[in-house]
Write an enzyme that holds these catalytic residues in place. Structure first.
Site, PDB file in Angstrom:
ATOM      1  CD  GLU A 107      39.700  40.633  36.222  1.00  0.00           C
ATOM      2  OE1 GLU A 107      38.896  39.994  35.515  1.00  0.00           O
ATOM      3  OE2 GLU A 107      40.448  40.088  37.060  1.00  0.00           O
ATOM      4  N   GLY A 158      35.446  32.040  40.429  1.00  0.00           N
ATOM      5  CA  GLY A 158      35.576  30.899  41.308  1.00  0.00           C
ATOM      6  C   GLY A 158      35.961  31.275  42.720  1.00  0.00           C
ATOM      7  CB  SER A 168      36.681  37.239  44.281  1.00  0.00           C
ATOM      8  OG  SER A 168      37.097  37.408  42.930  1.00  0.00           O
ATOM      9  CB  THR A 169      31.247  37.813  43.875  1.00  0.00           C
ATOM     10  OG1 THR A 169      30.208  38.396  43.089  1.00  0.00           O
ATOM     11  CG2 THR A 169      31.077  38.213  45.331  1.00  0.00           C
ATOM     12  CD  GLN A 170      35.350  40.628  41.015  1.00  0.00           C
ATOM     13  OE1 GLN A 170      34.716  40.148  40.079  1.00  0.00           O
ATOM     14  NE2 GLN A 170      36.346  39.968  41.601  1.00  0.00           N
TER      15      GLN A 170
END
Length: 762
Positions: A164, A196, A198-200
């Protein structure tokens, strides 16, 4: 509504692509389109050819390019039969907007995200298989063949958070013209996404850092002129560092601190002061991931908001785990390696929670101003909760709320939230915490400076980037939160379609490699930091986990080093195959013998043909002896019962010489393996069969004195000469001599006559 036709000028030389984003709360179909590269080459100039294909909304009426159905595809994990009716509205929408003649060339992708990652591997495989089967046999769109990626190849599969991020990075730079920079000074934008759970982060390191960076992924695209552009992108995901999951860890931290400091003499029920809640807001919280070492961690506790922005920033900072040991040379937080970022040259775009937390409550979406953002957040946190509710009623219908609501546990997503009727209230309750968490991630985690020198980016390239951003209504800061550019939303699905449109551009040289997805371009995927999701056919580990408490510890896969369930399964398969082969050993042995003896049968066949003076090349092909044996075996048994010496049926059939003229006989030698045939003949005197001549006379054949048609004796007097006959003449038939006993006596006389002739000659 009937589908459109290619007669419409808007469809001239237009290509289409479809992506179904199968999320946790629903599946959204989006239609994209672009002009065929060959047509663009003829219609536009050289400058236009240095850009990527122009991908946009796939319908002439832009509002109809997308449609969504609910619930999520993952809800059919226990009911795969419901997938077909669930997907019917999506396929009908696509069919009514894409001409039938173009549908076979239109690629269709169904890519699942958060919700499908929650399912067990065996359920994932079942849902993907059912979905693939339905899309392939109920639509005319282009779908990949089965491969290691899935039952429909790359067309139907589950994508990871890193994928993503890569697709989002492509979409952002495509919309912001980040791919138009020169090869020496790339001007690509970095991509930040927070959900909500994780962060990328995905960005292209500087040229200097690319030489030292690790785990870079090649992203190749193709311009309209046929030349490729290459970028090395770093992408990583922090599981458990999304807003919802960070809040759960924060709640557990406050409960542990409260229980450790509470005095035993206090008997009245107390509450926990929470600086990250609006003032006077009271909530009851129980951590989703309780601390096993604390007996009070599972007990619900009351939280009362104090609305202190400074304290909230201070209390959420330890959640970044910046003290975690770094196994590599450079880490940001939680011990995750990230190459150094030059914020003077790198510009980042934040989507999802970065946009929602900035725009929904503060109205500050777009260019990020740290001072202005902190001021708005501090004012919001200090407001009384009742005042916030009053303002909410006035603006209830404004804005769009999003986010996936994922909850991660132990590095695995265990739950996903669904936006309900009161989701806006829930967002307002968590707004103070989310704003503080975003600030800490940006500045303390990623390392973005709070104050950037306006003169620090005053380079020629920087001015071009600023001018491009200014034309799109955006500022020049190092970070900006965005939801769309123009009328096109920033979505990873757009990045996927840019790759697909780029793949269809003909290459300028024959040596150019085809354009593929970034993960498919990795030489050895086993060593890649991004591992694609491939649901196994049988998940032995999941099955063993269900029965592990019934197994001794010495028989678990952790102690053995391998799965005993998998070992037992394959051992059972081998035992079954061995038993089957043992039961069929006689059939297998006979088949092998027939195969080995095939050459010998051919050799014997050629020998008989040479003995009879027949051509080895002109004869008819040998017939199967197994088919003749059905008719010869009864005759053989009959002759044996009559006391005759049974003749072995010939395993071959040979071609006959051309027919002679009537009245002529050619005594050909017959193979000893050939069977007799006895067609009916007329009976003459003494019960013997007579031969009709062409002139109507008859000649008797006496067994003791074999004769030729001219009345002379046969040269050798052998009974075998009786078997030689003309092709056009009738021949002896002993089967027509009435009773079997008569046949036996007649043949016996023939043999006696043969003996007598031998004695006469002697």
């Amino acid at each position: 509504m009937p589908p459109p036709t290619v007669v419409d000028p808007w469809f001239a030389s237009r290509r289409f692509g479809i992506v179904i984003d199968a999320g946790s709360s629903g599946s959204r179909l989006q239609i994209y389109s672009w002009k065929d590269a060959r047509t663009v080459r003829l219609e536009q100039g050289a400058d236009a050819l240095r850009s990527l294909p122009q991908v946009g909304k796939g319908t002439e009426n832009g509002e109809e390019w997308s449609v969504k159905v609910e619930p999520g595809l993952s809800t059919f994990g226990d009911d795969p039969d419901g997938i077909g009716p669930y997907l019917v509205p999506l396929l009908e929408h696509a069919r009514t907007h894409i001409p039938p003649s173009l549908q076979p060339d239109t690629p269709l992708f169904l890519l699942a995200t958060a919700g499908m990652r929650l399912l067990a591997p065996e359920k994932q495989a079942e849902v993907l298989q059912t979905t693939c089967h339905f899309l392939k046999f109920h639509s005319n769109f282009k779908i990949d063949e089965p491969s290691a990626a899935g039952p429909c190849g790359s067309s139907v599969r589950i994508i990871t958070g890193e994928e993503e991020g890569l697709y989002g990075w492509v979409a952002v730079n495509y919309l912001m013209d980040g791919f138009k920079g020169s090869d020496d000074t790339p001007l690509t934008y970095g991509f930040l996404d927070m959900g909500g759970a994780s962060t990328q982060i995905a960005f292209e390191p500087s040229r200097e850092e690319q030489e030292r960076a690790q785990n870079l992924i090649d992203v190749r695209l193709r311009r309209l002129d046929g030349h490729d552009i290459n970028h090395k992108v770093f992408v990583t995901t922090w599981l458990g560092y999304g807003t919802n999951q960070a809040r759960e860890r924060y709640v557990g931290q406050l409960i542990n601190e409260y229980e450790a400091s509470r005095t035993l003499s206090t008997g009245a029920e107390e509450h926990i002061d929470d600086p990250c809640l609006p003032k006077d807001l009271m909530l009851t919280n129980t951590p989703v991931q309780p601390d096993a070492a604390s007996p009070h961690a599972k007990t619900p506790h009351k939280f009362v908001g104090t609305g202190s922005w400074e304290q909230c920033l201070e209390r959420t900072l330890p959640l970044l785990n910046k003290d975690t040991p770094c196994p590599d040379s450079h880490c940001l937080f939680n011990g995750v390696y990230v190459p150094p970022i030059d914020f003077n040259a790198s510009h980042f775009i934040g989507v999802s929670e970065y946009w929602y937390s900035s725009e929904q409550s503060f109205g500050l979406g777009g260019p990020y101003d740290f001072v202005e953002y902190e001021r708005a957040a501090a004012e919001f946190c200090a407001k009384d909760w009742t005042d916030i509710l009053k303002g909410h009623e006035e603006t209830r219908q404004k804005g769009h709320l999003g986010g996936d609501g994922e909850v991660e546990e132990g590095g695995v997503v265990v739950d996903t939230g669904k936006w309900g009727l009161d989701v806006e209230i829930r967002r307002l309750q968590m707004q103070c915490f989310k704003a503080a968490w975003i600030v800490n991630v940006l500045h303390e985690g990623i390392g973005m400076p709070r104050i950037v020198d306006p003169e620090g980016n005053s380079t020629t390239s920087g001015e071009k980037v600023a001018a491009q951003a200014q034309t799109k209504g955006l500022g020049r800061p190092s970070f900006q939160s965005m939801d769309s550019v123009g009328d096109i939303a920033i979505s990873w699905t757009l990045g996927k379609m840019v790759l697909e449109a780029s793949r269809e551009v003909p290459a300028a040289t024959a040596q150019a490699r085809p354009i593929v997805d970034p993960l498919d371009d990795i030489p050895d995927i086993s060593t890649s930091p991004v591992q694609p999701i491939r649901p196994p056919f049988i998940d032995f580990d999941a099955f063993e986990d269900k029965i592990s408490h019934h197994l001794p510890h010495s028989l678990t896969r952790h102690s053995l080093g391998f799965s005993p369930i998998a070992f037992a399964f394959y051992l059972l398969i081998c035992a079954f195959c061995a038993a089957t082969l043992y039961r069929m050993r006689h059939r297998i042995r006979g088949t092998v013998r027939r195969f080995v003896n095939k050459r010998d049968r051919t050799y014997l066949s050629e020998g008989f043909m040479m003995e009879e003076g027949l051509s080895l090349t002109g004869g008819a092909p040998a017939s199967s002896p197994s088919r003749l044996s059905k008719f010869i075996s009864p005759l053989t048994r009959l002759s044996s019962s009559l006391g005759l010496r049974a003749s072995r049926p010939s395993p071959i059939s040979v071609s006959r010489e051309p027919s002679l003229r009537s009245g002529q006989y050619s005594p050909a030698r017959v193979s000893p393996l050939r069977s007799f045939s006895f067609p009916p003949q007329p009976k003459g005197q003494n019960g013997l069969t007579v031969q009709d001549e062409p002139n109507g006379t008859a000649t008797s054949y006496v067994p003791s004195s074999p004769r030729l048609p001219d009345g002379s004796f046969m040269s050798n007097g052998s009974v075998s000469s009786l078997q030689s006959r003309s092709r056009n003449s009738s021949h002896i038939n002993l089967s027509s001599l009435a009773p079997r006993q008569t046949v036996s006596r007649t043949l016996t006389g023939m043999y006696h006559g043969q003996s007598a002739s031998y004695r006469d000659e002697e």
